[in-house]
Scaffold this motif. Structure first.
Motif, mmCIF file in Angstrom:
data_model
loop_
_atom_site.group_PDB
_atom_site.id
_atom_site.type_symbol
_atom_site.label_atom_id
_atom_site.label_comp_id
_atom_site.label_asym_id
_atom_site.label_seq_id
_atom_site.Cartn_x
_atom_site.Cartn_y
_atom_site.Cartn_z
ATOM 1 N N PHE A 118 -6.810 0.596 -12.019
ATOM 2 C CA PHE A 118 -7.806 0.182 -11.032
ATOM 3 C C PHE A 118 -7.661 1.049 -9.782
ATOM 4 C CE2 PHE A 118 -7.772 -3.673 -13.599
ATOM 5 C CZ PHE A 118 -9.124 -3.961 -13.672
ATOM 6 N N ASP A 119 -8.462 2.099 -9.726
ATOM 7 C CA ASP A 119 -8.441 2.976 -8.555
ATOM 8 C C ASP A 119 -9.765 2.961 -7.815
ATOM 9 O OD1 ASP A 119 -9.911 4.210 -10.472
ATOM 10 O OD2 ASP A 119 -8.723 6.060 -10.551
ATOM 11 N N GLU A 121 -12.780 0.614 -5.597
ATOM 12 C CA GLU A 121 -12.744 -0.428 -4.576
ATOM 13 C C GLU A 121 -12.920 -1.840 -5.146
ATOM 14 O OE1 GLU A 121 -11.747 -1.779 -0.993
ATOM 15 O OE2 GLU A 121 -11.716 0.315 -1.667
ATOM 16 N N ARG A 124 -9.596 -2.829 -6.769
ATOM 17 C CA ARG A 124 -8.514 -3.021 -5.797
ATOM 18 C C ARG A 124 -8.717 -4.313 -5.002
ATOM 19 N NH1 ARG A 124 -5.707 1.668 -4.223
ATOM 20 N NH2 ARG A 124 -5.852 1.136 -2.020
ATOM 21 N N THR A 125 -9.956 -4.609 -4.653
ATOM 22 C CA THR A 125 -10.237 -5.855 -3.936
ATOM 23 C C THR A 125 -9.892 -7.063 -4.789
ATOM 24 O OG1 THR A 125 -12.011 -4.835 -2.636
ATOM 25 C CG2 THR A 125 -12.045 -7.237 -2.848
ATOM 26 N N LEU A 127 -7.818 -7.186 -7.292
ATOM 27 C CA LEU A 127 -6.374 -7.242 -7.497
ATOM 28 C C LEU A 127 -5.678 -7.850 -6.279
ATOM 29 C CD1 LEU A 127 -4.054 -6.617 -9.376
ATOM 30 C CD2 LEU A 127 -4.005 -4.281 -8.474
ATOM 31 N N ALA A 128 -6.117 -7.473 -5.081
ATOM 32 C CA ALA A 128 -5.535 -8.051 -3.865
ATOM 33 C C ALA A 128 -5.798 -9.550 -3.801
ATOM 34 C CB ALA A 128 -6.110 -7.355 -2.630
#
Length: 364
Positions: A118-119, A121, A124-125, A127-128
């Motif tokens: 997952f690179d 946006e 990544r969102t 995942l956070a």
């Protein structure tokens, strides 16, 4: 020979694709794996692979989800105190670390590594946000081990930071570090005073929920990702519909809940094949660790369902849910008693009709 039904044939094809993909990813890793080779291993066409999994990333996530077995409830009582609970949880989590004899690519599968997956946006969102949800689930379990159930979210975040750091290092430098030392370090974190309080600055400005008497048609039962049991939606309580970009709002319903409230979070996304599978992977992974350590009386009371087909969202009245969705309803007496949408919706609905709704919400 017995003729297979269409559903049976689809399931057989899917199983063959997963088995072939597992071999390909174990041998070559995520970056170098090829869908064409997976199709060749499964003795299927490339189109047959893509008809089941729309992308290599979706297929890799499906392999990781499939690798997590169902963990039964702990056969022994839950650890008696916070330090013991942290140590036991860390030891179970660290079981995934590869051994020095494991191949690098096979070790990544065992680690359930997402490095390089997952690179973008959206990924990544998500995942956070799902990591924040993991911390909440762990914290709610840890809070059963401390007096007055004081908030332990910051401690849970710190523990997950340490464990995931150990995982990333094991991915980059296999064999470095002693997992027993990491588990002992997690145990000793119990003595830290992190001054953990619940006081989000936006809550005083959240608009009250709308009080209604709308008809409620409960959707079909769904699996609770925490307990593994199927749960229904016909009882009184709060249902929060949260997109993968707003999962941290789950705590707003938990902290504002009244004693005895049933809190359900239904996770929605406009990308169930990838983002939805990411959430499924991480939550199932964490819940499996919790179930191996803690008896059912210590499990989080929060019910978590993955609303991939938007059945719960549709029943609530949300016609086009996406990753930014944040809405909630309170069910009372077989009807929707209150509803809200937008930032703070879960908090607004959880406090709807409560004469003490202006309290400070300083739980823990």
């Amino acid at each position: 020979m017995v003729r297979l039904t269409r559903a049976q044939q689809q399931e057989r094809t899917r199983a063959a694709v997963l088995a072939a993909a597992r071999e390909e990813f174990a041998e070559r890793g995520y970056a170098d794996a090829k869908v064409d080779r997976i199709a060749e291993r499964a003795e299927l066409t490339r189109g047959a692979v893509y008809s089941n999994f729309p992308s290599k990333r979706a297929l890799y996530l499906a392999v990781l989800v499939d690798s997590i077995g169902h963990a039964d409830a702990a056969e022994t009582p839950s650890p008696p105190g916070l330090a013991e609970a942290l140590g036991a949880f860390a030891r179970v989590w660290l079981d995934r670390l590869p051994l020095t004899a494991d191949t690098p690519t096979g070790g990544k599968l065992q680690l359930r590594s997402l490095a390089g997956v997952f690179d973008d946006e959206p990924g990544r969102t998500a995942l956070a946000q799902v990591t924040r949800l993991e911390a909440l689930l762990l914290a709610l379990t840890l809070e059963s081990r401390v007096p007055r159930r004081t908030r332990q979210v910051r401690l849970a975040e710190l523990v997950l930071t340490l464990l995931n750091g150990a995982g990333h290092l094991a991915d980059a430098a296999p064999g470095f570090g002693d997992p027993f030392d990491v588990a002992r370090a997690c145990r000793h974190l119990a003595v830290l005073d992190l001054a953990d309080t619940w006081n989000p600055p936006h809550l005083p400005y959240v608009s009250p929920a709308q009080l209604v008497q709308d008809a409620w048609q409960p959707p079909a039962e769904s699996p609770d990702q925490v307990t593994g049991h199927r749960v229904g939606f016909d009882s009184d309580g709060v249902i929060a519909i949260l997109g993968t970009g707003r999962l941290e709002a789950a705590e707003e319903a938990v902290r504002a809940a009244r004693p005895g409230d049933r809190i359900t979070v239904a996770v929605v996304t406009n990308d169930p094949a990838e983002i939805g599978r990411l959430v499924r992977l991480r939550v199932r992974d964490l819940a499996g660790c919790l179930r191996r350590v803690f008896a059912p009386d210590a499990w989080p009371g929060l019910r978590l369902v993955l609303d991939d087909r938007a059945a719960v969202a549709s029943a609530v009245g949300i016609t086009d849910p996406d990753d930014a969705t944040e809405a909630a309803v309170r069910i009372r007496g077989g009807k929707i008693f209150a509803r809200a949408s937008g930032r703070g919706a879960a908090h607004a609905v959880a406090t709807a009709g409560d004469p003490a709704a202006t309290r400070s919400d300083g739980a823990g």
